[in-house]
Write a protein that holds these residues in place. Structure first.
Motif, PDB file in Angstrom:
ATOM      1  N   TYR A 197       5.754   7.004   7.844  1.00 49.01           N
ATOM      2  CA  TYR A 197       6.340   6.040   6.920  1.00 49.01           C
ATOM      3  C   TYR A 197       7.802   6.243   6.257  1.00 49.01           C
ATOM      4  O   TYR A 197       7.955   6.614   5.442  1.00 49.01           O
ATOM      5  CB  TYR A 197       5.125   5.695   5.995  1.00 49.01           C
ATOM      6  CG  TYR A 197       3.799   5.680   7.278  1.00 49.01           C
ATOM      7  CD1 TYR A 197       3.804   5.501   8.584  1.00 49.01           C
ATOM      8  CD2 TYR A 197       2.307   6.464   7.095  1.00 49.01           C
ATOM      9  CE1 TYR A 197       3.246   5.719   9.384  1.00 49.01           C
ATOM     10  CE2 TYR A 197       1.688   6.130   7.083  1.00 49.01           C
ATOM     11  CZ  TYR A 197       1.913   5.551   8.777  1.00 49.01           C
ATOM     12  OH  TYR A 197       0.441   5.737  10.147  1.00 49.01           O
ATOM     13  N   THR A 447      -6.398  -0.869  -1.118  1.00 48.47           N
ATOM     14  CA  THR A 447      -7.149   0.142  -0.720  1.00 48.47           C
ATOM     15  C   THR A 447      -5.990   1.302  -0.747  1.00 48.47           C
ATOM     16  O   THR A 447      -6.201   2.422  -0.648  1.00 48.47           O
ATOM     17  CB  THR A 447      -6.693  -0.769   1.143  1.00 48.47           C
ATOM     18  OG1 THR A 447      -7.402  -2.033   1.170  1.00 48.47           O
ATOM     19  CG2 THR A 447      -7.090   0.382   2.036  1.00 48.47           C
ATOM     20  N   ALA A 451      -6.717   5.156  -2.428  1.00 51.89           N
ATOM     21  CA  ALA A 451      -7.055   6.012  -1.541  1.00 51.89           C
ATOM     22  C   ALA A 451      -6.273   6.313  -2.340  1.00 51.89           C
ATOM     23  O   ALA A 451      -6.205   8.067  -1.742  1.00 51.89           O
ATOM     24  CB  ALA A 451      -5.845   5.731  -0.333  1.00 51.89           C
TER      25      ALA A 451
ATOM     26  N   MET B 445       1.462  10.283   3.917  1.00 45.77           N
ATOM     27  CA  MET B 445       0.757   8.919   5.442  1.00 45.77           C
ATOM     28  C   MET B 445      -0.955   9.224   5.633  1.00 45.77           C
ATOM     29  O   MET B 445      -1.274   7.891   6.047  1.00 45.77           O
ATOM     30  CB  MET B 445       1.496  10.017   6.251  1.00 45.77           C
ATOM     31  CG  MET B 445       3.354   9.808   5.832  1.00 45.77           C
ATOM     32  SD  MET B 445       4.427   9.475   7.648  1.00 45.77           S
ATOM     33  CE  MET B 445       5.847  11.421   7.095  1.00 45.77           C
ATOM     34  N   THR B 447      -2.892   9.736   4.024  1.00 40.80           N
ATOM     35  CA  THR B 447      -4.068   9.016   2.897  1.00 40.80           C
ATOM     36  C   THR B 447      -3.977   7.521   3.042  1.00 40.80           C
ATOM     37  O   THR B 447      -5.248   7.128   3.046  1.00 40.80           O
ATOM     38  CB  THR B 447      -3.845   9.762   1.406  1.00 40.80           C
ATOM     39  OG1 THR B 447      -3.779  10.910   1.475  1.00 40.80           O
ATOM     40  CG2 THR B 447      -4.616   9.039   0.860  1.00 40.80           C
ATOM     41  N   ILE B 448      -2.682   6.891   3.271  1.00 42.82           N
ATOM     42  CA  ILE B 448      -1.991   5.287   3.290  1.00 42.82           C
ATOM     43  C   ILE B 448      -3.303   5.555   4.649  1.00 42.82           C
ATOM     44  O   ILE B 448      -3.882   4.457   5.395  1.00 42.82           O
ATOM     45  CB  ILE B 448      -0.625   5.514   3.459  1.00 42.82           C
ATOM     46  CG1 ILE B 448      -1.005   6.247   2.251  1.00 42.82           C
ATOM     47  CG2 ILE B 448      -0.765   4.376   3.918  1.00 42.82           C
ATOM     48  CD1 ILE B 448       0.782   5.784   1.978  1.00 42.82           C
ATOM     49  N   LYS B 449      -2.762   5.946   5.890  1.00 38.17           N
ATOM     50  CA  LYS B 449      -3.113   5.575   7.733  1.00 38.17           C
ATOM     51  C   LYS B 449      -4.946   5.355   7.260  1.00 38.17           C
ATOM     52  O   LYS B 449      -5.719   4.455   8.277  1.00 38.17           O
ATOM     53  CB  LYS B 449      -2.355   6.499   8.167  1.00 38.17           C
ATOM     54  CG  LYS B 449      -3.052   6.294   9.876  1.00 38.17           C
ATOM     55  CD  LYS B 449      -2.805   5.709  10.552  1.00 38.17           C
ATOM     56  CE  LYS B 449      -3.991   5.659  12.180  1.00 38.17           C
ATOM     57  NZ  LYS B 449      -3.544   3.961  12.611  1.00 38.17           N
ATOM     58  N   ALA B 451      -6.634   5.121   4.589  1.00 38.21           N
ATOM     59  CA  ALA B 451      -7.600   4.157   4.403  1.00 38.21           C
ATOM     60  C   ALA B 451      -7.108   2.685   4.911  1.00 38.21           C
ATOM     61  O   ALA B 451      -8.305   2.071   5.078  1.00 38.21           O
ATOM     62  CB  ALA B 451      -6.858   3.973   3.457  1.00 38.21           C
TER      63      ALA B 451
END
Lengths: 468, 468
Positions: A197, A447, A451, B445, B447-449, B451
């Motif tokens: 990412y 979101t 998080a 990465m 944490t974002i995914k 969420a």
């Protein structure tokens, strides 16, 4: 609604253990410096309960862990030059000062990059690059006082964005301390990357809500040795505004295209004490800068620029000398003379919609009790609308500003624009952000924020109400 | 470890209600087309349980909500040209075909942008722009078969990145269906924006793990009318590689700088049937393209390029005609003749480290039983290392490839490089991504995914093991 704990003696004690006692401030005399940034309206100031000046990412990591443990909100303060109340600790708590992270770490000539701590002043970075024959293309008007970390946090724009893009386009990599206190490096000195990412671009422009930027690696480009500055004077805004797309399509690749309406032409000439300036009576200015790597190329482009300006109805086309740039740089200051309290806006619209947007805003402004002054980074669709309170009552001022903004923002969104081109949303535009942003986009932002910052510790009250 | 439910008759029934029955495929005869992409090794193929071809973002939204309800994994298939197993449904489940979202929606000449559905072929987008006098600067080698949505998902690079950047730099805005089925538009047709999180750049390059891209608005630039292509032949890689930084610092702003080692010079000349090509015996090629808006500028830059090449030790500097570009374009195909199974890598390093990286890789390669072939987008530090299995046993091949990669990647990371410059991580490099990425970055990465995709429905088994 989120609730936080007050700063306690215990919290201060632990804080002092992290940084040493001399870097923790709790006296009101000292804290008063952090109650505002470039905000001019005292009603919007907010005192912090404490301030701390850490020396490193490691100390910041410990501070954020501590803040999470005590549920104390933390507001990051970079240069304190925000025009969107971005550095005001609107929820109280702790102000985190970045001033001690002020080292230039590396200038790599072969790799054409520079690594600095986040608290380095923008102009010091620019000058260091220049002294080695390079250009750092980020160039916000506040460069003499802003810090590079703040430039990243707001994705600052400025004067060179037409050609070089905004701050996010100048960044290779950064180090960030996440809201929960992890130190992470993201990005790389790479022209291409398709490896996971794009976290660096998520952090850039997030106004300190997703992490504290502590170190930055920026791109350098070879300094273009040739430059010319043209001033085109028009006797009304419309032809000036319609010239811009032609300039861009001609492949001239201008560095900047700046616009000043007649109120600024007069105000800045007066402020600077310049007499007999062209177009003083009713003219508007477009200032065009072009930089090249070749002298002939510069000559040719200068002719092209002059032709385009003349054909589009400029009444005067001349070299923009230092006086003109001095006027441009003093737009903001010239306003301070007229009104102690004023409001600078920075709506952005698609470049091909700038003409109708400015015309519309002037039209909307006619119905309001304040003068509407407009200058614009016209080549990138970014306009600064300045409203002056002068001697208006607070009540009239607040009500009319609110109504004016609602009309202007609704129009901007209707043509694909947004609230802020370069200043950020901060606390100042939060309620408009809530109103004008589609639910789906807000949901995505919330979101991610929730998080990464489950206690909503970092820069609360900025951009959106993240925890409701 | 994540577990999923198998595709059931009920699931298929509901799927048919969304798209109509003719757009749902369950026959093995049909599904076999989706077991691989550009992967050549059958051991890495994986059959999906079903495939569906929706017509719109609305249908995709319903499909993702359905998949969440049934816990069925969904793999998005764009053009199916991934070189990183990005389109292989490694966890089974459903393949989502983007081919019906194939409309060009708008080309705005004044605003210089184009809006298309995600299933439009890259070359169709390029050609449509060209026909209106504009350049769409994204130009992956796979442009004839890749779809624009896949270009965004992998942040595809290609041949014009030195001057124009990669796919993420060409995008103004996009529409995405989130893993939980919300349709959201992010980004805007704006040169500057400081209004909330930069969600579009987070989605771009996330390889379909954070959402299904359904619509894209890309930037167009004026088509530069002048162009020249130079071929510089060197008799060894070192001087060729060291020429690149000089070219970039000279302010020539080349569109592309391509490198072919001698194995490619020979292989491609043979494949194309060209005789007496310069440098055939032991030469390496550097192909330089420069585009300009002015004829004199082109002439001047051509001289500059020739001078820099000659001074850096080129033994021959000539115009790169169609034959040279045809050879460059057939690098990949020429390999297919040598070996049915082969492996294309796309490590990226800082541009100023490309010389030592290529030298190091050649050196590492000497200890292995396969030929190491290198071509590179040398101006942006992105190299394609091709290994040919030829008639090696599976066991020797797999073991030696693994060991080779570990050495190469460790070196690349040691100089600030990354696993993938333009192909993405996909399923193919997931284990290396787990190994070489620092914990802090992986944690961000994940944490974002987690969420955004709490059931890990979308493109599982790609980039990282998100749910462990």
């Amino acid at each position: 609604m989120q609730t936080y704990s007050p700063v306690t003696a215990e919290f201060i004690e632990e804080l002092k253990q992290i940084t040493g006692p001399s870097y923790v401030k709790t006296d009101a005399d000292l804290l008063i410096a952090y109650q505002t940034d470039y905000e001019s309206d005292p009603k919007l100031f907010h005192m912090p309960e404490a301030a701390v000046a850490p020396a490193s990412a490691e100390e910041i990591s410990q501070i954020l862990k501590l803040a999470n443990r005590y549920k104390v909100p933390v507001t990051v303060r970079s240069g304190g030059t925000s025009l969107a109340d971005g550095a005001i600790p609107v929820c109280g708590g702790l102000v985190l000062l970045m001033e001690r992270l002020n080292k230039i770490l590396e200038l790599n000539e072969e790799g054409m990059y520079m690594t600095v701590e986040a608290g380095v002043r923008t102009i010091d970075l620019q000058n260091r690059a220049k002294s080695a024959g390079f250009l750092y293309a980020g160039d916000p008007s506040s460069s003499e006082s802003s810090l590079i970390g703040g430039n990243l946090a707001t994705n600052a724009g400025g004067l060179k964005a037409v050609r070089y893009g905004v701050t996010r386009h100048q960044v290779y990599a950064l180090e960030v301390v996440t809201p929960t206190g992890e130190i992470v490096e993201v990005g790389g000195i790479l022209k291409k990357c398709s490896t996971g990412y794009c976290l660096e671009q998520l952090i850039i422009g997030s106004e300190g809500t997703l992490g504290v930027i502590t170190k930055v690696t920026v791109k350098l480009t070879p300094l273009p040795p040739y430059r010319f500055d043209v001033l085109a004077v028009y006797d009304s805004p419309t032809p000036a505004l319609h010239m811009v797309p032609q300039l861009i399509k001609a492949g001239i690749e201008p560095t900047s295209i700046e616009y000043m309406d007649n109120s600024y032409v007069r105000g800045c000439a007066d402020y600077c004490g310049y007499e007999n300036m062209p177009g003083y009576e009713k003219g508007v200015y477009v200032i065009i800068t072009v930089e090249t790597y070749d002298a002939d190329d510069a000559d040719k482009k200068m002719e092209q620029v002059a032709d385009i300006c003349e054909q589009s109805g400029a009444v005067d086309v001349l070299e923009a000398d230092d006086r003109i740039w001095n006027m441009r740089r003093n737009c903001q200051t010239s306003v301070e003379l007229i009104s102690k309290v004023f409001l600078t806006d920075d709506v952005v619209v698609p470049v091909h919609r700038i003409a109708d947007t400015i015309e519309k805003i002037m039209d909307i402004g006619n119905a309001y009790p304040f003068e509407v002054k407009i200058n614009a980074h016209i080549g990138d669709g970014n306009l600064h609308i300045v409203l002056c309170k002068t001697d208006m009552s607070d009540e009239v001022w607040e009500k009319s500003v609110e109504a004016f903004h609602n009309e202007v923002y609704a129009y901007a969104y209707s043509v694909g624009g947004r609230l802020a081109g370069e200043h950020g949303i901060g606390a100042k535009k939060l309620r408009y952000m809530e109103k004008f942003t589609p639910e789906g986009e807000k949901h995505l932002m919330r979101t991610i924020k929730n998080a990464l910052d489950p206690n909503n510790i970092l820069n609360p009250g900025k951009i959106l109400n993240f925890h409701e």
